[in-house]
Design a protein around this motif. Sequence first.
Motif, PDB file in Angstrom:
ATOM      1  N   THR A  92       0.748  -1.438  -0.057  1.00  0.00           N
ATOM      2  CA  THR A  92      -0.085   0.167   0.194  1.00  0.00           C
ATOM      3  C   THR A  92       0.898   1.483   0.007  1.00  0.00           C
ATOM      4  O   THR A  92       1.810   1.316   0.801  1.00  0.00           O
ATOM      5  CB  THR A  92      -0.792   0.022   1.202  1.00  0.00           C
ATOM      6  N   GLY A  93       0.684   1.972  -0.862  1.00  0.00           N
ATOM      7  CA  GLY A  93       1.144   3.472  -0.892  1.00  0.00           C
ATOM      8  C   GLY A  93       2.814   3.033  -1.285  1.00  0.00           C
ATOM      9  O   GLY A  93       3.431   4.065  -0.698  1.00  0.00           O
TER      10      GLY A  93
ATOM     11  N   ASN B  58       2.893   5.463  -5.423  1.00  0.00           N
ATOM     12  CA  ASN B  58       1.550   5.144  -4.848  1.00  0.00           C
ATOM     13  C   ASN B  58       1.096   3.560  -5.423  1.00  0.00           C
ATOM     14  O   ASN B  58       0.056   3.796  -5.866  1.00  0.00           O
ATOM     15  CB  ASN B  58       0.651   5.965  -4.896  1.00  0.00           C
TER      16      ASN B  58
ATOM     17  N   ARG C 201      -0.279  -0.034  -5.228  1.00  0.00           N
ATOM     18  CA  ARG C 201      -1.069  -0.609  -4.445  1.00  0.00           C
ATOM     19  C   ARG C 201      -1.319  -2.135  -5.134  1.00  0.00           C
ATOM     20  O   ARG C 201      -1.946  -2.191  -6.267  1.00  0.00           O
ATOM     21  CB  ARG C 201      -2.463   0.024  -4.049  1.00  0.00           C
TER      22      ARG C 201
ATOM     23  N   GLY D  98       5.710   3.766   2.005  1.00  0.00           N
ATOM     24  CA  GLY D  98       4.630   2.823   2.114  1.00  0.00           C
ATOM     25  C   GLY D  98       4.717   1.755   2.976  1.00  0.00           C
ATOM     26  O   GLY D  98       5.663   1.769   3.687  1.00  0.00           O
TER      27      GLY D  98
END
Length: 226
Positions: free
Chosen positions: A9-10, A27, A29, A64
Motif C-alpha cells: 500500500t502506497g 503510490n 497498491r 509505503g
Amino acid sequence: MKPFLVELTGIAKEYPVGNKKLRVLKNIRLSVEAHEFLCITGPSGSGKSTLLNIIGCLEQPSKGNYTFDGMNVLGIDDTQLSRLRARSFGFVFQTFNLVPSLNLVENVELPFLYSREDSRCAREKALKAIEEVGLSDRRGHRPAELSGGEMQRTAIARAIAVNPKLMLADEPTGNLDSLTGRKILEIFQYLNRHGTTIIMVTHDQQVARFARRTLYIQDGEIADSF
C-alpha cells in the motif's frame, strides 16, 4: 479470512540523481493471494523490476507499507530480512546467476547454505527439484556444459528446492529463443498448478499470456489490471 500473501500500500521508490530525485514507483497498491500466477508487464523503465525487487526484499521502498504473509517486512532488521529471503522466496533471473565451478546439483543446493538444513536433506530436496524440471540426466554437468534453456531450468530448480512461499522471476525468457522460452513458461504453469505462487516480470505481451493475472505498469504506476 486469510491475509494476502503479498500486500503493498502506497509504495513509492525514489533514487537520488545529482541534486534531484528520480521517482521510479508512485503510490503502488497491490494484493497477491497464495497460489496466484501474476505477471507484471510494461515498457522498459516503467519500474516493474524495481517493484519485483521490493516484493523480494532486495530493495527497500522510499515510503509505503509492505506485508508478506501477515508480517510487516519493513519493520525487521537485516538479519531477519536475510532469513525471510532464504526461507520464503525463490528467485529466477534473466542471466541465470549460476556458479561456473559448481555442477548442476551443487548450484541447486546453494540456497541451503543460508538455512539450517542438514546436508542429506538438502541434497534430497535439490534432486527432487531437478527431477521436477526434467534435468536428472544432467545433474553432474557444470553451467558451461548446459544449453541456455537447461541453465534456466537449473535456476528454476534452485528457486523451488527450498519450497518457497513465493517465486519471483525477472524476464526469465529474455535470453532464450521462443521455443525454449515457451518450455520454461510451461514449467511455471506446471509449478503454479501444483501450488507455487509466482510473480513474473516481462515486457513481452506473449509471455504475459501464460500468467493468470496481469498488471500493466507505466511511468511507475499501475495503469491497468486484467
